[in-house]
Write a protein that holds these residues in place. Structure first.
Motif, mmCIF file in Angstrom:
data_model
loop_
_atom_site.group_PDB
_atom_site.id
_atom_site.type_symbol
_atom_site.label_atom_id
_atom_site.label_comp_id
_atom_site.label_asym_id
_atom_site.label_seq_id
_atom_site.Cartn_x
_atom_site.Cartn_y
_atom_site.Cartn_z
ATOM 1 N N ASP A 106 0.819 -1.207 0.000
ATOM 2 C CA ASP A 106 0.000 0.000 0.000
ATOM 3 C C ASP A 106 0.854 1.259 0.000
ATOM 4 N N ILE A 107 1.717 1.390 -1.013
ATOM 5 C CA ILE A 107 2.653 2.513 -1.066
ATOM 6 C C ILE A 107 2.283 3.498 -2.164
ATOM 7 N N GLY A 108 1.040 3.410 -2.646
ATOM 8 C CA GLY A 108 0.638 4.219 -3.790
ATOM 9 C C GLY A 108 0.674 5.717 -3.559
ATOM 10 N N SER A 109 0.569 6.178 -2.313
ATOM 11 C CA SER A 109 0.522 7.618 -2.066
ATOM 12 C C SER A 109 1.831 8.177 -1.530
ATOM 13 N N THR A 110 2.893 7.391 -1.548
ATOM 14 C CA THR A 110 4.169 7.850 -0.994
ATOM 15 C C THR A 110 4.867 8.810 -1.946
ATOM 16 N N GLY A 111 5.864 9.538 -1.399
ATOM 17 C CA GLY A 111 6.558 10.565 -2.174
ATOM 18 C C GLY A 111 7.269 10.027 -3.393
ATOM 19 N N TRP A 112 7.875 8.855 -3.280
ATOM 20 C CA TRP A 112 8.651 8.359 -4.431
ATOM 21 C C TRP A 112 7.748 7.960 -5.587
ATOM 22 N N ILE A 113 6.505 7.579 -5.263
ATOM 23 C CA ILE A 113 5.550 7.293 -6.330
ATOM 24 C C ILE A 113 5.198 8.588 -7.071
ATOM 25 N N HIS A 114 5.027 9.677 -6.331
ATOM 26 C CA HIS A 114 4.789 10.969 -6.974
ATOM 27 C C HIS A 114 5.989 11.356 -7.849
ATOM 28 N N GLY A 115 7.187 11.030 -7.387
ATOM 29 C CA GLY A 115 8.386 11.289 -8.183
ATOM 30 C C GLY A 115 8.365 10.531 -9.503
ATOM 31 N N LEU A 116 7.844 9.303 -9.486
ATOM 32 C CA LEU A 116 7.749 8.524 -10.726
ATOM 33 C C LEU A 116 6.786 9.180 -11.720
ATOM 34 N N LYS A 117 5.723 9.797 -11.212
ATOM 35 C CA LYS A 117 4.800 10.506 -12.104
ATOM 36 C C LYS A 117 5.502 11.680 -12.785
ATOM 37 N N ILE A 118 6.356 12.371 -12.040
ATOM 38 C CA ILE A 118 7.090 13.510 -12.611
ATOM 39 C C ILE A 118 8.114 13.016 -13.633
ATOM 40 N N VAL A 119 8.715 11.860 -13.364
ATOM 41 C CA VAL A 119 9.603 11.238 -14.357
ATOM 42 C C VAL A 119 8.848 11.025 -15.664
ATOM 43 N N ALA A 120 7.613 10.540 -15.577
ATOM 44 C CA ALA A 120 6.818 10.288 -16.782
ATOM 45 C C ALA A 120 6.621 11.572 -17.588
ATOM 46 N N VAL A 121 6.442 12.716 -16.909
ATOM 47 C CA VAL A 121 6.310 13.996 -17.609
ATOM 48 C C VAL A 121 7.580 14.296 -18.399
ATOM 49 N N ALA A 122 8.740 14.162 -17.750
ATOM 50 C CA ALA A 122 10.010 14.451 -18.426
ATOM 51 C C ALA A 122 10.242 13.519 -19.609
ATOM 52 N N ILE A 123 9.910 12.245 -19.431
ATOM 53 C CA ILE A 123 10.100 11.265 -20.507
ATOM 54 C C ILE A 123 9.235 11.607 -21.713
ATOM 55 N N VAL A 124 7.973 11.954 -21.480
ATOM 56 C CA VAL A 124 7.064 12.238 -22.583
ATOM 57 C C VAL A 124 7.437 13.553 -23.280
ATOM 58 N N VAL A 125 7.885 14.554 -22.538
ATOM 59 C CA VAL A 125 8.369 15.792 -23.171
ATOM 60 C C VAL A 125 9.542 15.475 -24.106
ATOM 61 N N GLN A 126 10.469 14.641 -23.629
ATOM 62 C CA GLN A 126 11.595 14.234 -24.472
ATOM 63 C C GLN A 126 11.102 13.519 -25.740
ATOM 64 N N ALA A 127 10.128 12.618 -25.563
ATOM 65 C CA ALA A 127 9.600 11.883 -26.716
ATOM 66 C C ALA A 127 8.922 12.827 -27.712
ATOM 67 N N ILE A 128 8.171 13.815 -27.215
ATOM 68 C CA ILE A 128 7.491 14.760 -28.104
ATOM 69 C C ILE A 128 8.500 15.570 -28.910
ATOM 70 N N LEU A 129 9.550 16.051 -28.251
ATOM 71 C CA LEU A 129 10.551 16.840 -28.962
ATOM 72 C C LEU A 129 11.248 16.007 -30.036
ATOM 73 N N GLY A 130 11.647 14.780 -29.665
ATOM 74 C CA GLY A 130 12.342 13.927 -30.627
ATOM 75 C C GLY A 130 11.456 13.540 -31.796
ATOM 76 N N MET A 131 10.215 13.139 -31.498
ATOM 77 C CA MET A 131 9.301 12.736 -32.556
ATOM 78 C C MET A 131 8.852 13.937 -33.388
ATOM 79 N N GLY A 132 8.674 15.093 -32.734
ATOM 80 C CA GLY A 132 8.245 16.289 -33.460
ATOM 81 C C GLY A 132 9.275 16.742 -34.481
ATOM 82 N N GLN A 133 10.549 16.710 -34.113
ATOM 83 C CA GLN A 133 11.612 17.103 -35.037
ATOM 84 C C GLN A 133 11.671 16.182 -36.248
ATOM 85 N N LYS A 134 11.352 14.913 -36.035
ATOM 86 C CA LYS A 134 11.446 13.935 -37.113
ATOM 87 C C LYS A 134 10.150 13.810 -37.914
ATOM 88 N N LEU A 135 9.008 13.841 -37.228
ATOM 89 C CA LEU A 135 7.738 13.515 -37.863
ATOM 90 C C LEU A 135 6.860 14.724 -38.173
#
Length: 389
Positions: A106-135
Motif C-alpha cells: 500500500d505505497i501508492g501515495s508515498t513521495g517516491w511514487i509521486h516522483g515517478l509521475k514527474i519522471v513520466a512527464v520528463a520522458i514524454v516531453v523528451q519523446a514529443i521533442l524527438g518525434m516532433g523534429q522527425k515527424l
C-alpha cells in the motif's frame, strides 16, 4: 542450422537484448542493428531498413515488431514468436513484481511514487521533442499535430484517436502524394500470402468480435482482452502513444486508479525492453499474475498478427506514393496525440506545485542534455519525489 538450434539461438540473443535494451524504441532499433545485422549478419543493411520501414507504418510497438520480423525471416513464424518472447519477458517479470509490491505494501501515495509521475512527464516531453523534429518538422505536419492535439484534449472518447489518425492519413495522402518513394528490396519471407491473409483476418476478427461479446457477456477477462487488444491495435508511434489509449480503458472503468496508473508508467521507464510491457503492470493491478498474462498477450498479439500479415505484401505497398503520403500524415497525428497526453493525464496529475515543475525540469535536462540512462533518471525522480514530499 536446424530449426530447434535456430530457435534456441534466437531466444538467447533476444533475451540478451531484452535485459540490456534501455532507452525506448529508437534505441532498441540501434541495439537490434548492432546485434542482428553487424554482429550476426542475419540480414543485410537494406533488408533491415525495409523491415524498419514496415514496422513504422504498422500500428503497435515498432521495436517489438522489428524483432518479430527478424525472427520470422530467420526461422519462420515460430522464430518471430521466440524473438518476441525473449525480448519481452524480462521487463514483464520486473513490472509484475513492481505491481505486486505496490499492492502488497500500500505505497501508492508515498513521495517516491509521486516522483515517478514527474519522471513520466520528463520522458514524454523528451519523446514529443524527438518525434516532433522527425515527424512534424514543417508547417503542414506541425499544423496537423497541433490540430490533432487540440481535438484530442477537447474530445476525449475511445473513437476520437482512431478517427483523427484516419483523417490525418487521408490528408497526408493528398498533401504528400508527389513525395518520392523509397527504394525497396525483394526480401525473402518464409510466409505464404494465404497465411498472411488468414493472419490479417484474425486481426480484424479480434478487433470486431470481442467488443460485441463484451456487451452480452460480462466477464472480466474478456473485457480486459478487448481493452488491451484494441489498445495494441490502434496505436501508431510506439510505446509512449499507448499511454492515453490505456488510460481511457483502465482508469474510468475503475480497474486502476489514476495515481497507480502514472506510478506504473514511471516505473516502466526504469526497465529495459518495450514500453508496451506496461500492460503487464496494469494487468497485475487488475487481476494478479493471470491478469498480467491476459493483458500482455492481448496488447502484443496485434503486433504479431500484423507483421505476419503485412510482410509478404510490403514490397508492393511501399512503391505507392499514396501509401507513403498517408504514413506522413499519420506520423504527424501521432505527435499530436502524444502532445495531448502530456497535458492529460500526465501534467494535471503530476505537476501540482512549483517544486514539481522544478524537479521535472531537472529530470528533463538529465535525460536530454546529460544523456543519462532512463533508469538513472527514474531513480533520481523517485528520490526527488521523496525529498519534496
Amino acid at each position: 542450422m536446424s530449426k530447434p538450434r535456430a530457435l534456441l539461438e534466437i531466444l538467447a540473443v533476444s533475451a540478451k537484448l531484452g535485459v540490456t535494451s534501455f532507452g525506448g524504441p529508437i534505441a532498441h532499433l540501434g541495439y537490434f542493428h548492432n546485434e542482428y545485422i553487424r554482429r550476426r549478419k542475419w540480414l543485410n543493411e537494406q533488408d533491415y531498413a525495409d523491415i524498419v520501414a514496415l514496422c513504422q507504418f504498422l500500428p503497435g510497438p515498432a521495436s517489438s515488431q522489428v524483432g518479430i520480423a527478424v525472427g520470422i525471416v530467420r526461422a519462420g513464424m515460430l522464430g518471430g514468436l521466440t524473438a518476441w518472447l525473449g525480448f519481452t519477458l524480462p521487463s514483464v517479470i520486473a513490472l509484475v513484481l513492481f505491481a505486486l509490491l505496490l499492492q502488497g505494501f500500500d505505497i501508492g501515495s508515498t513521495g517516491w511514487i509521486h516522483g515517478l509521475k514527474i519522471v513520466a512527464v520528463a520522458i514524454v516531453v523528451q519523446a514529443i521533442l524527438g518525434m516532433g523534429q522527425k515527424l512534424a518538422p514543417d508547417r503542414n505536419r506541425a499544423t496537423i499535430a497541433v490540430l490533432v492535439a487540440a481535438v484530442t484534449v477537447l474530445w476525449q472518447t475511445a473513437i476520437s484517436q482512431v478517427l483523427l489518425i484516419g483523417i490525418a492519413g487521408i490528408v497526408g495522402m493528398f498533401l504528400y502524394k508527389n513525395s518520392p518513394t523509397s527504394n525497396t528490396t525483394s526480401l525473402s519471407i518464409p510466409i505464404s500470402r494465404n497465411v498472411a491473409m488468414l493472419s490479417l483476418g484474425v486481426f480484424f476478427g479480434l478487433l470486431i468480435l470481442p467488443p460485441s461479446l463484451r456487451q452480452m457477456v460480462h466477464v472480466q477477462w474478456l473485457s480486459m482482452f478487448d481493452s488491451f487488444y484494441r489498445s495494441g491495435s490502434l496505436v501508431f508511434g510506439g510505446g509512449h502513444v499507448v499511454l492515453p489509449m490505456l488510460e481511457r480503458e483502465v482508469v474510468p472503468t475503475g480497474w486502476v486508479s489514476k495515481s497507480d496508473f502514472l506510478a506504473g508508467y514511471g516505473a516502466a521507464q526504469a526497465v529495459p525492453g518495450p514500453l508496451f510491457t506496461f500492460a503487464a503492470y496494469l494487468g497485475t493491478m487488475i487481476g494478479g499474475v493471470k491478469g498480467a498474462i491476459i493483458a500482455t498477450t492481448a496488447i502484443f498479439l496485434p503486433a504479431y498478427l500484423l507483421v505476419v500479415g503485412a510482410l509478404p505484401f510490403w514490397h508492393t505497398l511501399r512503391k505507392s506514393a499514396k501509401v507513403q503520403g498517408a504514413i506522413v500524415g499519420i506520423n504527424a497525428a501521432v505527435v499530436g496525440i502524444l502532445l495531448a497526453a502530456l497535458y492529460n493525464p500526465l501534467w494535471i496529475t503530476a505537476i501540482l506545485a512549483p517544486v514539481d515543475f522544478v524537479l521535472a525540469m531537472i529530470l528533463f535536462v538529465m535525460l536530454v542534455f546529460w544523456k543519462l540512462p532512463p533508469w538513472v533518471v527514474v531513480i533520481a525522480g523517485a528520490l526527488g519525489g521523496m525529498l519534496i514530499s
